[in-house]
Scaffold this motif. Structure first.
Motif, mmCIF file in Angstrom:
data_model
loop_
_atom_site.group_PDB
_atom_site.id
_atom_site.type_symbol
_atom_site.label_atom_id
_atom_site.label_comp_id
_atom_site.label_asym_id
_atom_site.label_seq_id
_atom_site.Cartn_x
_atom_site.Cartn_y
_atom_site.Cartn_z
ATOM 1 N N ALA A 35 -32.253 23.351 -43.737
ATOM 2 C CA ALA A 35 -32.803 23.797 -45.018
ATOM 3 C C ALA A 35 -34.018 22.982 -45.448
ATOM 4 C CB ALA A 35 -31.730 23.736 -46.099
ATOM 5 N N ALA A 36 -33.947 21.667 -45.357
ATOM 6 C CA ALA A 36 -35.067 20.830 -45.789
ATOM 7 C C ALA A 36 -36.272 21.033 -44.887
ATOM 8 C CB ALA A 36 -34.651 19.358 -45.799
ATOM 9 N N TYR A 37 -36.030 21.111 -43.597
ATOM 10 C CA TYR A 37 -37.121 21.327 -42.645
ATOM 11 C C TYR A 37 -37.802 22.668 -42.913
ATOM 12 C CZ TYR A 37 -39.472 21.601 -38.087
ATOM 13 O OH TYR A 37 -40.409 21.706 -37.080
ATOM 14 N N THR A 38 -36.998 23.701 -43.131
ATOM 15 C CA THR A 38 -37.552 25.029 -43.403
ATOM 16 C C THR A 38 -38.385 25.020 -44.676
ATOM 17 O OG1 THR A 38 -35.723 26.129 -42.263
ATOM 18 C CG2 THR A 38 -36.960 27.436 -43.873
ATOM 19 N N ALA A 39 -37.857 24.408 -45.721
ATOM 20 C CA ALA A 39 -38.603 24.329 -46.983
ATOM 21 C C ALA A 39 -39.925 23.596 -46.772
ATOM 22 C CB ALA A 39 -37.765 23.624 -48.047
ATOM 23 N N SER A 40 -39.882 22.500 -46.030
ATOM 24 C CA SER A 40 -41.104 21.720 -45.816
ATOM 25 C C SER A 40 -42.128 22.497 -45.000
ATOM 26 C CB SER A 40 -40.769 20.393 -45.127
ATOM 27 O OG SER A 40 -40.382 20.570 -43.777
ATOM 28 N N LYS A 41 -41.688 23.240 -44.006
ATOM 29 C CA LYS A 41 -42.632 23.964 -43.161
ATOM 30 C C LYS A 41 -43.174 25.216 -43.853
ATOM 31 C CE LYS A 41 -42.678 21.143 -39.675
ATOM 32 N NZ LYS A 41 -43.911 20.410 -39.288
ATOM 33 N N HIS A 42 -42.400 25.841 -44.716
ATOM 34 C CA HIS A 42 -42.972 26.876 -45.578
ATOM 35 C C HIS A 42 -44.074 26.257 -46.451
ATOM 36 C CE1 HIS A 42 -39.863 29.761 -44.468
ATOM 37 N NE2 HIS A 42 -40.359 30.632 -45.320
ATOM 38 N N GLY A 43 -43.804 25.054 -46.932
ATOM 39 C CA GLY A 43 -44.795 24.358 -47.737
ATOM 40 C C GLY A 43 -46.058 24.032 -46.982
ATOM 41 N N VAL A 44 -45.933 23.670 -45.715
ATOM 42 C CA VAL A 44 -47.115 23.386 -44.894
ATOM 43 C C VAL A 44 -48.011 24.616 -44.807
ATOM 44 C CG1 VAL A 44 -47.916 22.848 -42.550
ATOM 45 C CG2 VAL A 44 -46.038 21.539 -43.564
#
Length: 252
Positions: free
Chosen positions: A155-164
């Motif tokens: 979940a955190a990785y996905t959120a961060s990569k959407h943010g990228v």
């Protein structure tokens, strides 16, 4: 002789997280295209990459930095840009934490987001400022297929990569008129440390490969070519784009 639009001789590139995997591959790809390198990452992690870049005849320097230390990001950027012109920034440093969403701790969440998203933004800001001032520069960030998809247990990785992906587009809008191109690469399933568990699971690995038209896991060289393109004059009219390098995964 006409210079190739992919030629990076005379350019200086900062690459974060270049000690192994995709970061190392990108650094070596840029060096082969002619760029000099500043390798930014954790202490003691990038000596192998430095030696390989030096063997290619390029100038190379190691700078120690934890990109989640945002005060240190500003200090390091000032030191680097104070002694040289940085033409290219590649944001590759990233971490992943696998856990069911119900079990993700605050500490794990903040650590992933601080490295993958917050640190990346402040690196863009610090290195982008002199690029914008002189009217030229290239920023390339490593996004993910999980910039488009939800994934499982990340979940955190996905959120961060959407943010990228979002930061890439936002900065392209603001800095494109100033001569700075901001783009990203979204690697597919790559044979790196992050996918060791997936590749070791016969059922999961088989299911993944069955969906990839190329029929194989990607490797660092597949991403390096995309990084060279986006860092070069060949991509002067490419801005705010997230380039998927996935063997065809997203086409299925």
């Amino acid at each position: 002789m006409t210079r190739s639009p992919f030629d990076l001789h005379g350019r200086c590139a900062v690459v974060t997280g270049a000690g192994r995997g995709l970061g190392q591959g990108i650094a070596l790809g840029l060096a082969r295209a002619g760029a000099d390198l500043v390798l930014v990452g954790r202490s003691g992690s990038q000596t192998e990459t430095r030696d390989q870049v030096a063997d290619l005849g390029r100038d190379v320097e190691i700078v120690d930095l934890d990109v989640s230390d945002h005060e240190a990001v500003g200090r390091v950027a000032a030191e680097v840009t104070g002694s040289r012109q940085v033409d290219i920034l590649v944001n590759n440093a990233g971490i992943i934490d696998r856990a069911d969403a119900l079990d993700v701790t605050r500490q794990a969440w903040h650590r992933v987001v601080d490295v993958n998203l917050n640190g990346l933004f402040f690196l863009c800001q610090e290195f982008g400022r002199p690029m914008a001032a002189r009217g030229h520069g290239k920023i390339v960030s490593v996004a993910s297929l999980l910039s488009f998809q939800g994934g499982i247990r990340v979940a955190a990785y996905t959120a961060s990569k959407h943010g990228v992906a979002g930061i890439t587009k936002a900065l392209a809008n603001e800095w494109g008129p100033l001569g700075v191109q901001v783009n990203a690469i979204a690697p597919g399933y790559m044979a790196t440390d992050n996918t060791t568990a997936l590749r070791a699971d016969p059922d999961r690995s088989r299911a993944i490969l069955a969906r990839i038209p190329a029929g194989r896991w990607g490797d660092a060289a597949d991403v390096a070519g995309a990084a060279v393109f986006l860092s070069s004059a060949a991509a002067d009219y490419v801005n705010g784009h997230v380039l998927v390098v996935d063997g065809g995964w997203m086409a299925r």
